[in-house]
Design an enzyme around this catalytic site. Structure first.
Site, PDB file in Angstrom:
ATOM      1  N   GLU A 163       0.847  -1.199   0.000  1.00 22.60           N
ATOM      2  CA  GLU A 163       0.000   0.000   0.000  1.00 22.60           C
ATOM      3  C   GLU A 163       0.883   1.251   0.000  1.00 22.60           C
ATOM      4  O   GLU A 163       0.737   2.136  -0.832  1.00 22.60           O
ATOM      5  CB  GLU A 163      -0.896  -0.025   1.242  1.00 22.60           C
ATOM      6  CG  GLU A 163      -1.770   1.207   1.405  1.00 22.60           C
ATOM      7  CD  GLU A 163      -2.472   1.236   2.748  1.00 22.60           C
ATOM      8  OE1 GLU A 163      -3.461   1.977   2.868  1.00 22.60           O
ATOM      9  OE2 GLU A 163      -2.033   0.547   3.688  1.00 22.60           O
ATOM     10  N   HIS A 164       1.790   1.327   0.969  1.00 25.92           N
ATOM     11  CA  HIS A 164       2.739   2.441   1.074  1.00 25.92           C
ATOM     12  C   HIS A 164       4.151   1.909   0.848  1.00 25.92           C
ATOM     13  O   HIS A 164       4.546   0.914   1.456  1.00 25.92           O
ATOM     14  CB  HIS A 164       2.719   3.071   2.472  1.00 25.92           C
ATOM     15  CG  HIS A 164       1.374   3.537   2.932  1.00 25.92           C
ATOM     16  ND1 HIS A 164       0.881   4.799   2.669  1.00 25.92           N
ATOM     17  CD2 HIS A 164       0.421   2.907   3.671  1.00 25.92           C
ATOM     18  CE1 HIS A 164      -0.321   4.926   3.223  1.00 25.92           C
ATOM     19  NE2 HIS A 164      -0.619   3.788   3.824  1.00 25.92           N
TER      20      HIS A 164
END
Length: 441
Positions: free
Chosen positions: A334-335
């Protein structure tokens, strides 16, 4: 393993152990799907009564079927009770988030000449309605309000509803209400979890049925979205938080440890890895973690500790940069934060991530709250094919075509050949001399 975090060496892992490192808590939704199904069914049948009952049961909040909606008094009280610095920070973030998404918004229509006399393009406009899910179980998240509602507003969506779990006293978090006002949204409903997803999918007496639902949530929310995916657009997959910090030899390992804790503190179901090919960075990070954990509240430190010592987190030392990059791309986080003095040199190597934050001055904190790009990002490996939430998620394209009298003959001739080959008689007849007879008439 002992210590503040798992310390794994990629070269020593079996194929099965590497696969376990790539897994997330949401990988197995079976138990959640089974338990969410009766909740979704009850809301579909009973509406507000079921929503209120499950909210009392799961959130321990004193709500009833007739007070699920936030009132004007709730907004007034929120404005008065919220500290001025928080209100100012929300306004600051709202401006940046709005600017980013306004710049992202496509033109309303484009039409290009494809061949002489033949034009094709897109008309782009907003969807009719959307529900924005704002979690609360492990904290309050006004940032999620802005990240979901502002791009919807910029896109031009007319009906925007927020669903969010109430607190123990049955109220909506004050900052959530102030952030909603900053985003221009006043329809807020006091419910979360599977019952909130079902409510906006089917509609109740109080909560409107929406065309789409967006926003991050627990595995309960992810499971409920799957159960109603045939009647509502469930948007970008967004489950528990996950991150990878990639660090090279140019940075201090202690900085990597500091940033590793950002997503790890979201909850015990989060995932967080430091991936590096530099032993000194890995060891410095491991040694620094206990100090930084002491600087956190007991609850947040407990969440982070559970993640970093569990199957979804820790420090992964790779034999070389190529294997580190391969792991990150397989993980599709996601990040992704590239900790390096020259992060742009590494950027082309990373293919799969919801967002990529470059350098020592761009921790996830800034991306999550104030930088401007959306923090609702694909999780669970969906970053391989999915994108961050954007204005495009609140808009739909309609293809436009226009052929002039002069452009028609060339297109008709080629289309007639293909239609005949594929065996479609009506297609072929519509671009045959039969048409020209009626055009002349």
């Amino acid at each position: 393993m002992t210590g503040p975090a798992n310390f794994l060496k990629l070269a020593e892992l079996t194929a099965a152990e590497r696969r376990r490192c790539l897994a997330r808590t949401e990988s197995d939704l079976g138990p959640y799907l089974e338990k969410a199904a009766p909740i979704v069914a009850a809301v579909a049948q009973e509406g507000d009564e079921a929503v209120a009952r499950f909210t009392r049961q799961f959130d321990k909040a004193p709500v009833s079927a007739d007070n699920l909606a936030a009132t004007p008094d709730d907004f007034r009280h929120a404005r008065k009770s919220l500290a001025p610095d928080i209100s100012a920070a929300i306004a600051f973030a709202a401006r940046n988030i709005t600017k980013f998404h306004q710049d992202q918004k496509p033109e309303e229509m484009w039409l290009h000449e494809i061949s002489p006399g033949a034009f094709a393009g897109d008309r782009i406009g907003p969807i009719a309605s959307v529900a924005c899910y704002v979690p609360r179980g492990k904290g309050s998240f006004p940032s999620s309000v802005m990240m979901t509602c502002i791009p919807a507003k910029v896109a031009g969506v007319e009906k925007i509803a927020i669903v969010t779990p109430p607190g123990p006293d049955g109220s909506v978090d004050a900052a959530t209400l102030v952030a909603a006002e900053a985003a221009g949204v006043t329809d807020i409903f006091k419910c979360g979890g599977a019952q909130a997803v079902a409510a906006v999918a089917y509609g109740t007496g109080t909560i409107p049925r929406c065309a789409k639902i967006v926003g991050p949530g627990s595995p309960w929310v992810v499971a409920a979205k799957r159960l109603v995916a045939d009647i509502i657009d469930t948007g970008t997959p967004a489950g528990p938080s996950e991150s990878i910090i990639f660090a090279d030899e140019t940075v201090d390992g202690r900085l990597a440890a500091l940033d590793l804790l950002i997503e790890a503190e979201h909850g015990a179901d989060s995932s967080a890895w430091l991936v590096t090919h530099v032993p000194e960075v890995a060891e410095a990070a491991r040694d620094a973690l206990p100090h930084f954990l002491k600087e956190m509240s007991p609850d947040r430190a407990a969440f982070a500790g559970t993640v970093l010592k569990g199957p979804q987190g820790g420090i992964l030392l790779c034999p070389d940069a190529a294997s580190a990059i391969a792991f990150v791309n397989d993980y599709a986080p996601e990040h992704l934060q590239i900790l390096s003095r020259d992060p742009k040199a590494w950027l082309p190597s990373f293919k799969n991530a919801g967002e990529i934050l470059l350098g020592e001055y761009t921790p996830s904190t800034l991306g999550n709250f104030v930088l401007g790009p959306n923090h609702v990002l694909p999780t669970g490996g969906w970053a391989r094919t999915a994108s961050p939430l954007s204005v495009y998620d609140f808009m739909k394209r309609t293809s436009i075509g226009h052929v002039t009298r002069e452009g028609y003959p060339a297109l008709a001739r080629e289309a007639h050949i293909i239609a005949r080959y594929e065996g479609f008689d009506a297609h072929a007849n519509a671009v045959s001399p039969l048409r020209e007879k009626y055009l002349k008439a």
